[in-house]
Design a protein around this motif. Structure first.
Motif, PDB file in Angstrom:
ATOM      1  N   GLU A  22       0.830  -1.204   0.000  1.00  0.00           N
ATOM      2  CA  GLU A  22       0.000   0.000   0.000  1.00  0.00           C
ATOM      3  C   GLU A  22       0.862   1.249   0.000  1.00  0.00           C
ATOM      4  OE1 GLU A  22      -2.531  -0.506   3.340  1.00  0.00           O
ATOM      5  OE2 GLU A  22      -4.023  -1.669   2.226  1.00  0.00           O
ATOM      6  N   TYR A  25       2.319   1.686  -3.408  1.00  0.00           N
ATOM      7  CA  TYR A  25       1.360   2.160  -4.381  1.00  0.00           C
ATOM      8  C   TYR A  25       1.041   3.620  -4.178  1.00  0.00           C
ATOM      9  CZ  TYR A  25      -2.680   2.424  -7.370  1.00  0.00           C
ATOM     10  OH  TYR A  25      -3.560   2.781  -8.346  1.00  0.00           O
ATOM     11  N   HIS A  29       2.306   5.456  -8.363  1.00  0.00           N
ATOM     12  CA  HIS A  29       1.041   4.939  -8.891  1.00  0.00           C
ATOM     13  C   HIS A  29       1.227   4.197 -10.200  1.00  0.00           C
ATOM     14  CE1 HIS A  29      -2.242   6.310  -6.388  1.00  0.00           C
ATOM     15  NE2 HIS A  29      -1.463   7.307  -6.059  1.00  0.00           N
ATOM     16  N   LEU A  34       0.439  -1.337  -8.616  1.00  0.00           N
ATOM     17  CA  LEU A  34      -0.965  -1.726  -8.487  1.00  0.00           C
ATOM     18  C   LEU A  34      -1.079  -3.241  -8.490  1.00  0.00           C
ATOM     19  CD1 LEU A  34      -3.995  -0.946  -8.633  1.00  0.00           C
ATOM     20  CD2 LEU A  34      -3.772  -1.116 -11.087  1.00  0.00           C
ATOM     21  N   ALA A  38      -2.415  -5.662  -5.564  1.00  0.00           N
ATOM     22  CA  ALA A  38      -3.523  -6.591  -5.798  1.00  0.00           C
ATOM     23  C   ALA A  38      -3.093  -8.019  -5.500  1.00  0.00           C
ATOM     24  CB  ALA A  38      -4.016  -6.462  -7.242  1.00  0.00           C
ATOM     25  N   TYR A  41      -3.200  -8.641  -1.860  1.00  0.00           N
ATOM     26  CA  TYR A  41      -4.551  -8.868  -1.372  1.00  0.00           C
ATOM     27  C   TYR A  41      -5.036 -10.256  -1.737  1.00  0.00           C
ATOM     28  CZ  TYR A  41      -5.344  -3.935  -0.270  1.00  0.00           C
ATOM     29  OH  TYR A  41      -5.299  -2.701   0.273  1.00  0.00           O
ATOM     30  N   LYS A  49     -10.975  -7.673  -2.349  1.00  0.00           N
ATOM     31  CA  LYS A  49     -10.177  -6.434  -2.295  1.00  0.00           C
ATOM     32  C   LYS A  49      -9.408  -6.254  -3.593  1.00  0.00           C
ATOM     33  CE  LYS A  49      -9.244  -5.982   2.616  1.00  0.00           C
ATOM     34  NZ  LYS A  49      -8.224  -6.044   3.647  1.00  0.00           N
ATOM     35  N   ARG A  52     -11.802  -5.207  -6.358  1.00  0.00           N
ATOM     36  CA  ARG A  52     -12.232  -3.802  -6.368  1.00  0.00           C
ATOM     37  C   ARG A  52     -11.091  -2.864  -6.698  1.00  0.00           C
ATOM     38  NH1 ARG A  52     -17.075  -2.635  -2.296  1.00  0.00           N
ATOM     39  NH2 ARG A  52     -18.300  -4.470  -2.855  1.00  0.00           N
ATOM     40  N   LEU A  53      -9.930  -3.214  -6.197  1.00  0.00           N
ATOM     41  CA  LEU A  53      -8.779  -2.360  -6.461  1.00  0.00           C
ATOM     42  C   LEU A  53      -8.502  -2.290  -7.950  1.00  0.00           C
ATOM     43  CD1 LEU A  53      -6.295  -0.839  -5.316  1.00  0.00           C
ATOM     44  CD2 LEU A  53      -5.118  -3.013  -5.379  1.00  0.00           C
ATOM     45  N   HIS A  57      -9.034   0.873 -10.984  1.00  0.00           N
ATOM     46  CA  HIS A  57      -7.994   1.484 -11.804  1.00  0.00           C
ATOM     47  C   HIS A  57      -7.871   0.705 -13.091  1.00  0.00           C
ATOM     48  CE1 HIS A  57      -7.172   2.295  -7.596  1.00  0.00           C
ATOM     49  NE2 HIS A  57      -6.709   3.453  -8.000  1.00  0.00           N
TER      50      HIS A  57
END
Lengths: 821, 185
Positions: A22, A25, A29, A34, A38, A41, A49, A52-53, A57
């Motif tokens: 996190e 990220y 970015h 990312l 992910a 997660y 999670k 959705r992440l 994006h």
């Protein structure tokens, strides 16, 4: 930072990994970050999670897409997953080649996932196409093959599991880093792989290797690569190896713990290696085929379809004492391959890579004496020993140089201990000796070795594939045959034994099946996958104690597995507590709505509680989930039979039979239904077929006798029944039918005798039919004396004798009646 | 009656269930009572708990109505009554009536209980000695011990004979060998 994250991931410290990711990220970015977040997660089990992440994006990189698709599938958003992977149903769909190009190495996993989506949405043709393509890209994947078998296709194991189709194999070579070291880096770059807890030394060695190439990733590598070792050495033959194997197996056991099903695996590769163009070519380890369900990780690890990743990686690995890449790298002889295969198998599941396998060979030089099956070494022992000595001398000086961060090179120390008995194959040594000289030569050598290793795995996969295919087409005897010929170290694993147990179950040989399943429980008591069949076997055998033990154990162990709840349901069903059984089966469905067998069992329970509508719905659900679930077709047939809709019943039984043509029970049922439809000739044919398939099935004979009886072929019926009496002497039904036949034949005393035997054998006395049959004997007496006399005269029996007999029977009958409440 | 013998307790119906010859189908029926005291109603009558009971709260006869969705074969009725705990609330005369609806009931059994102390099995059979097929059963308590007004009934179970799932119109098989091949599960 990325390295730290990967390290955390490799050590399953998800909270650390997530936190760091996190931060990364937030800092950067980038798509890579990312993806990393992910992955963290997803690996920590929070697919939603990651979903959705990634959705929030844009994700354009293949690995992001793949991970997002995987999350979608997990969350049952199949349409979305499909759209991501192939452009959706409505838009123009990408062809498979496009997908291959886009996803590169992870194409095989992508296709496999896509195939899964297609199959679930009823597009079996497309699904099977995807699976085929996926298999052609990466023959080490077992799950596409399995899925193909299950949807009814018959993929040819020989075609599928062969190395020649590996296009990338050769391409890997040139790409392999010019230096062996760099190769290591690449290999290590596969963090996603199931990082096995490699023994320290291996890590160390790897680290050393890595150091030289890419310090940034060294830590990563060290962690990850080692695990590959999983080569659970299987060679059991040689005595000297005996100790080795013991150690190996222990280490192998470590692997399973460390490996987890890394679903995001493949994706992991790419983002981290912008510079590692070579990565895609990493050779999947033969072990990747890890079809061993125990370690099923199928797609995750291997991205690389072909064996590309040459030995280079292996080099680094070699040192691992623990990692027994047992892979007999000796490309020397084919005979080695079975051993190799075995080894790869053990290592397979999680490790993604062959490279590891090979590494031992190459790494061997220093201390690493990879364990090889003694067979391998017998021929080469002398030479290899020599070589290894040479190598030892050559390498050690090198290694200390490389040691920058590594703490201790334990590898060298431990290995000698372990590998005293091991020898390096000639080939290895030659490779090693050459290695110093040039990087190319070893690569080629490694390549050959790798090829050999992979080839060995392939042959094992072929055999297992054949066995599995036979089982899925319900050629059970053949399946048992093929699977029994596997080498014993593979035979005695949970997956193989479960398949064999299932084969016996389908053949209705429940005793054998029970024996095999209890063996599975003994060897691998953590296995739940085949246990629902075991519970049904126990249900058939009515072993309530064993069944309740099984169900308690399973539910204690894993409350989230439908198999455990199915076992519990079966247990209560056997105790005739159908309401509770229904509750448990419903729970199984809740736990996994895609588990067809739970629906089938629930349907059976509803039938037993006479709720036929609900039962119909359940069976239909089961068929919706898995159209080849012949038990559900059978269940539907039974319901229609109960409702006396015989033609519908026959149709459904026939459908079940199409799926499983070898089931004598099914044929028996069809025979009875045909008889009910007045097609007695056909019925007899069917029953004859059933008896031919399985002469041990007493019900077939019984029904054949009853059909003959109905057709008034009393003599043959009697003959059949007499045979049956020999086979199953305690069955009251047999005597009942004999009694009826005798009654028809007019031999009333014999009839009565048999009826009384039947009643004796059935003390619960719920058999009104038997009583009625006896009663009917008397009705003619009381109401139609004329006919009675006619009968008597026909038979020529003494009237007085008969009447005396009937009197006796009368009293007997009354006595029986009074016993019942 | 001179020195009537006490009604002996019958076997626990659970054992009946385990034989697999009968099945409890009370759950497939709608139960209603002529009257009850709050907290002592149908739930207590059907909760498998012998400590809880139904207590009626009206005039005799007290009725328990069991209505099935479809015509059901009923083989046995099991009633639990215990004189020692219920004394004057213990039913002494019970009439069992069956029929299609409330207006169509016919008495098929009447039984006298004398100081019962357990389960009473009431086999219901028609003139041909087969279990009755009916839409509705009504159990009427006509009289209680010691001429009590209200009654306690602790548990009632309704059993239907289990039809063989094996194919063919044959009675059930007795050996495991046959039963193994009887069906595919």
């Amino acid at each position: 930072l990325q390295a730290a994250i990967w390290q955390a991931l490799n050590h399953y410290a998800y909270r650390d990994a997530v936190f760091l990711a996190e931060r990364l990220y937030a800092e950067v970015h980038s798509e890579e970050a990312l993806f990393l977040l992910a992955t963290c997660y997803y690996r920590s089990g929070k697919a939603y999670k990651a979903y959705r992440l990634l959705k929030g994006h844009s994700c354009t990189t293949p690995q992001c897409k793949y991970l997002l698709a995987k999350c979608c599938v997990d969350l049952s958003k199949l349409a979305e997953g499909e759209q991501i992977l192939s452009g959706g149903v409505l838009n123009k769909q990408k062809s498979h080649d496009d997908i291959v190009m886009e996803f590169g190495d992870s194409a095989c996993f992508t296709l496999s996932l896509l195939g899964h989506v297609y199959c679930k949405t009823d597009r079996l043709a497309k699904g099977s196409e995807c699976y085929q393509k996926s298999l052609s890209l990466n023959p080490f994947l077992w799950s596409p093959f399995e899925s193909l078998c299950e949807i009814g296709e018959k993929p040819d194991p020989d075609q599928t599991f062969k190395l020649t189709s590996l296009q990338n194999f050769s391409s890997c070579l040139p790409n392999t880093c010019t230096t062996l070291v760099s190769n290591h880096n690449i290999s290590h770059r596969q963090p996603e792989s199931v990082l096995m807890e490699t023994p320290q030394d291996t890590i160390e060695l790897n680290r050393i290797n890595l150091e030289s190439s890419n310090s940034k990733y060294s830590s990563l590598n060290s962690d990850s690569s080692m695990s590959y070792i999983d080569s659970t050495v299987i060679s059991s033959d040689s005595v000297p190896l005996g100790s080795g194997t013991a150690i190996l197996s222990k280490q192998a056991q470590n692997k399973p713990k460390s490996g987890r099903s890394l679903l995001g695996g493949p994706a992991a590769l790419s983002p981290l290696t912008p510079s590692f163009g070579i990565l895609p070519l990493e050779t999947p380890s033969p072990g990747d085929g890890s079809y061993l369900q125990n370690y099923t990780n199928s797609s995750s690890v291997i991205d690389v379809p072909s064996t590309g990743a040459p030995s280079k990686k292996t080099v680094s690995r070699i040192s691992q004492a623990g990692t027994k890449s047992v892979f007999s790298q000796s490309g020397n002889s084919r005979e080695v391959t079975p051993i190799l295969v075995a080894q790869t198998q053990s290592s397979g599941p999680q490790t993604s890579t062959t490279p590891q396998v090979l590494s031992p060979t190459i790494a061997a030089p220093p201390n690493a004496l990879p364990r090889r099956s003694s067979r391998l070494f017998t021929s080469d022992s002398s030479t290899t020993k020599e070589n290894s000595k040479k190598l030892k001398m050559k390498f050690p000086p090198k290694i200390p140089n490389r040691k920058t961060k590594s703490k201790t090179n334990k590898g060298g120390i431990t290995q000698p201990n372990l590998n005293d008995s091991l020898e390096i194959t000639k080939l290895d040594s030659s490779i090693i000796s050459e290695g110093k000289i040039s990087t190319v030569a070893p690569q080629i050598q490694a390549f050959t070795l790798q090829k050999a290793a992979a080839e060995g795995l392939m042959s094992l996969l072929r055999d297992m594939g054949k066995g599995y295919l036979a089982l899925c087409s319900y050629n059970c005897k053949e399946a048992i045959n093929i699977l029994s010929h596997l080498p014993s170290h593979h035979y005695n694993t949970g997956w193989v034994l479960c398949q064999i147990g299932r084969a016996y179950f389908e053949l209705a040989e429940y005793m054998q099946a029970e024996r095999i399943f209890s063996e599975v429980r003994r060897i691998e008591n953590y296995r739940v996958e085949g246990m629902e069949i075991y519970s049904t076997t126990l249900w058939h055998l009515q072993k309530d104690v064993a069944l309740s033990v099984l169900s308690k154990d399973l539910t204690d162990m894993d409350k989230n597995s439908p198999e455990a709840w199915c076992a519990a349901g079966n247990c209560f069903s056997l105790q005739r507590e159908h309401d509770i059984a229904i509750k448990f089966f419903q729970r199984a469905i809740q736990v996994d709505p895609n588990y067809a067998y739970a629906y089938t069992l629930l349907g059976h329970e509803f039938v037993l509680t006479e709720e036929l509508d609900k039962a119909l719905a359940c069976f239909r659900n089961a068929i919706r989930v898995n159209p080849r679930h012949y038990n559900a077709w059978y269940g539907l047939g039974m319901i229609y039979y109960k409702q006396e809709k015989f033609s519908l019943a026959e149709m459904h039984f026939q459908k079940a039979l199409d799926i499983n043509p070898q089931s004598s029970v099914l044929l028996c049922h069809i025979g009875v239904v045909q008889h009910a439809l007045k097609k007695s000739e056909k019925a007899l044919d069917t029953l004859n077929k059933a008896i031919n398939i399985d002469p041990k099935n007493p019900l077939c004979k019984f029904h054949r006798a009853s059909v003959l009886f109905a057709n008034e072929k009393y003599k043959s019926a009697l003959q059949e029944l007499e045979e049956l009496k020999q086979i199953v002497p305690k069955e009251s039904l047999v005597y009942f039918l004999i009694g009826k036949v005798y009654k028809k034949l007019g031999q009333t005393h014999l009839a009565l005798m048999n009826f009384s035997w039947a009643m004796d054998l059935d003390p619960k006395g719920a058999n009104n039919q038997i009583k009625e049959a006896i009663d009917k004997r008397y009705l003619p007496d009381d109401e139609e004396p004329i006919t009675r006399e006619e009968q008597i005269s026909e038979l020529g029996t003494d009237e007085s004798q008969e009447s005396s007999m009937t009197d006796a029977d009368d009293t007997q009958l009354h006595a029986v009646e009074s016993d019942e409440f | 009656m001179t020195t009537p013998n006490k009604t002996p307790p019958g076997a626990d119906p659970k054992q009946l269930e385990r034989t697999g010859t009968v099945r409890e189908i009370g759950s497939q029926a709608v139960w209603s009572l002529s009257s009850c005291k709050p907290g002592f109603g149908v739930d207590q009558l059907r909760d498998d708990n012998l400590e809880t009971y139904w207590q009626s709260d009206g005039s005799q006869p007290h009725l328990v109505n069991i209505q099935f969705r479809r015509k059901t074969t009923v083989k046995t009725l099991c009633i639990y009554a215990d004189y020692k705990s219920d004394e004057s609330y213990t039913p002494s005369k019970i009439s069992v009536r069956v029929g299609n609806n409330f207006h169509n009931l016919q008495e098929i059994r009447q039984l006298e209980l004398v100081e019962p102390s357990g389960w009473i099995h009431v086999p219901l059979a028609d003139t041909h000695k087969k279990p009755i097929r009916t839409f509705m059963i009504q159990i009427a308590v006509l009289a209680n011990h010691q001429n009590g007004r209200d009654t306690h009934m602790r548990q009632i179970k309704v059993y239907t004979p289990v039809e063989e799932s094996s194919i063919g119109k044959f009675p059930r098989c007795t050996t495991i060998d046959f039963m193994m091949y009887r069906s595919i599960r």
